[in-house]
Write an enzyme that holds these catalytic residues in place. Structure first.
Site, PDB file in Angstrom:
ATOM      1  N   ALA A   1       0.509   1.524  -4.952  1.00 45.84           N
ATOM      2  CA  ALA A   1      -0.700   1.771  -5.726  1.00 45.84           C
ATOM      3  C   ALA A   1      -0.542   1.189  -7.118  1.00 45.84           C
ATOM      4  CB  ALA A   1      -0.986   3.269  -5.834  1.00 45.84           C
ATOM      5  N   ASP A   2      -1.622   0.606  -7.611  1.00 49.95           N
ATOM      6  CA  ASP A   2      -1.652   0.165  -8.995  1.00 49.95           C
ATOM      7  C   ASP A   2      -2.325   1.191  -9.894  1.00 49.95           C
ATOM      8  OD1 ASP A   2      -0.787  -2.949  -9.378  1.00 49.95           O
ATOM      9  OD2 ASP A   2      -1.442  -2.499  -7.341  1.00 49.95           O
ATOM     10  N   ARG A   3      -3.238   1.966  -9.333  1.00 55.27           N
ATOM     11  CA  ARG A   3      -3.825   3.077 -10.076  1.00 55.27           C
ATOM     12  C   ARG A   3      -4.446   4.060  -9.086  1.00 55.27           C
ATOM     13  NH1 ARG A   3      -7.339   2.735 -15.622  1.00 55.27           N
ATOM     14  NH2 ARG A   3      -5.820   1.065 -15.924  1.00 55.27           N
TER      15      ARG A   3
END
Length: 361
Positions: free
Chosen positions: A246-248
């Site tokens: 996940a990046d965010r």
């Protein structure tokens, strides 16, 4: 020899140029914040945790070299804030750098207001805090791996587990061990991993260039597939869980990750395959209520139309090239795996509040 994305010692920083992989292992020196910004933007270094680490370490490098104001605490605080704001503009979707920058600004503000503190003492405390992030990331990743492996093993029959993953979430995206690949690594260490199917991850081919390379390097059973073969692999090759990074992650569990993740989650739901997101708490953003609020970076058209200078599409074709997509929380059926444990998306907000109030421990 273990792979290293980041080589750091007080006064020196080098990164493994991931644009050169898998053909060449080349470490590039980083001499400060400007060079780090360029490396992050060009994707010489990528992966949300690694981006945060390289950004912060480049600031530590400048401070250790004596850059910035000397003898003036407030001026040094302002210098640090300005450099952090600049770094955060390199790639806006990944939240880790922004979260670490905010923590660092808070530390600097509190330390700067300590009676009698000198500018040199403030400088040293900033450097020490940043240097501690490397080991924290490695420890968090091992915890993510252990929690994720335990949860998956609790929901599958005895024997080896077959996973499918997307993009690169291993040592090459972190300080070491990895997030989603950390789960695969933990299963492998326990003798319970049958195989990892890794997607090529167009258009930048992080799965083919990086994940396949990393898994082969570390002796982990792996099979590379085209992005368009993922649903067939779930149906025909015994995939028992999909694990992605996940990046965010928004407060409700909606997750921004490498483009193509959303369609994997849809395919997993159709085939009844649990879908897991592996994300350190630094990737979770409780200030955003849901995924529609996550800024999505768009990359240059040439990254889609060309590979290593070879034109693959008409040069005047209209191109839409988002780097990320958002997977709705209700498709994350396995759970969100953090360093604290595995949470259903609906449990994430409370977990962030509880661990945040406890100092993240």
């Amino acid at each position: 020899m273990a792979l290293e994305t980041i080589r750091y010692g007080r006064g020196s920083l080098a990164i493994l140029n991931q644009l050169r992989l898998p053909e060449e292992l080349r470490y590039e020196p980083v001499d400060g914040v400007d060079r780090a910004w360029a490396a992050i933007r060009a994707m010489e270094v990528r992966g949300a945790p690694a981006i945060a680490l390289v950004g912060c370490l480049s600031l530590a490098l400048e401070l250790a070299a004596g850059e910035g104001p000397t003898g003036d605490v407030e001026a040094l605080e302002a210098f640090v804030g300005e450099r952090l704001r600049f770094l955060a503009t390199a790639r806006p979707t990944a939240v880790n750098l922004g979260r670490e920058a905010q923590r660092l600004r808070e530390l600097v503000r509190d330390r700067a207001r300590t009676p009698g503190v000198t500018a040199e003492e403030l400088r040293e405390s900033i450097i020490e805090h940043i240097e501690g992030l490397l080991e924290k990331d490695r420890a968090d990743n091992r915890s993510i791996g252990a929690h994720g492996a335990r949860h998956i093993l609790g929901h599958v029959p005895a024997g080896g587990v077959t996973l499918l993953t997307h993009c690169n979430t291993g040592t090459l995206a972190t300080a070491g061990y990895g997030t989603a690949l950390g789960i695969a690594r933990a299963l492998h260490e326990q003798g319970r991993l049958a195989r990892v199917f890794c997607t090529e991850t167009r258009p930048y081919n992080q799965g083919g260039r990086l994940t396949a390379f990393e898994l082969r390097h570390d002796g982990i059973p792996a099979t590379l597939i085209a992005d368009s073969a993922a649903a067939a692999a779930m149906r025909d090759r015994g995939v028992q869980a999909v694990v992605v990074g996940a990046d965010r992650v928004a407060a409700n569990g909606d997750t921004a990750n490498k483009i193509g993740t959303y369609q994997l989650a849809l395919a997993a739901q159709h085939h009844g395959v649990p879908f897991y997101v592996a994300a350190p708490s630094s990737s979770c953003d409780p200030t955003l209520p849901h995924g529609a609020d996550i800024p999505i970076e768009e990359r240059p058209a040439q990254e889609l139309t060309h590979i290593q200078g070879l034109c693959l599409a008409p040069p005047d074709i209209d191109v839409w090239n988002p780097a990320f997509d958002v997977t709705p929380h209700d498709l994350i059926t396995g759970g969100i795996v953090t360093e604290w444990g595995v949470f259903a998306p609906g449990e994430l907000r409370r977990a962030l509040a509880e661990h945040g109030s406890a100092g993240g421990k």
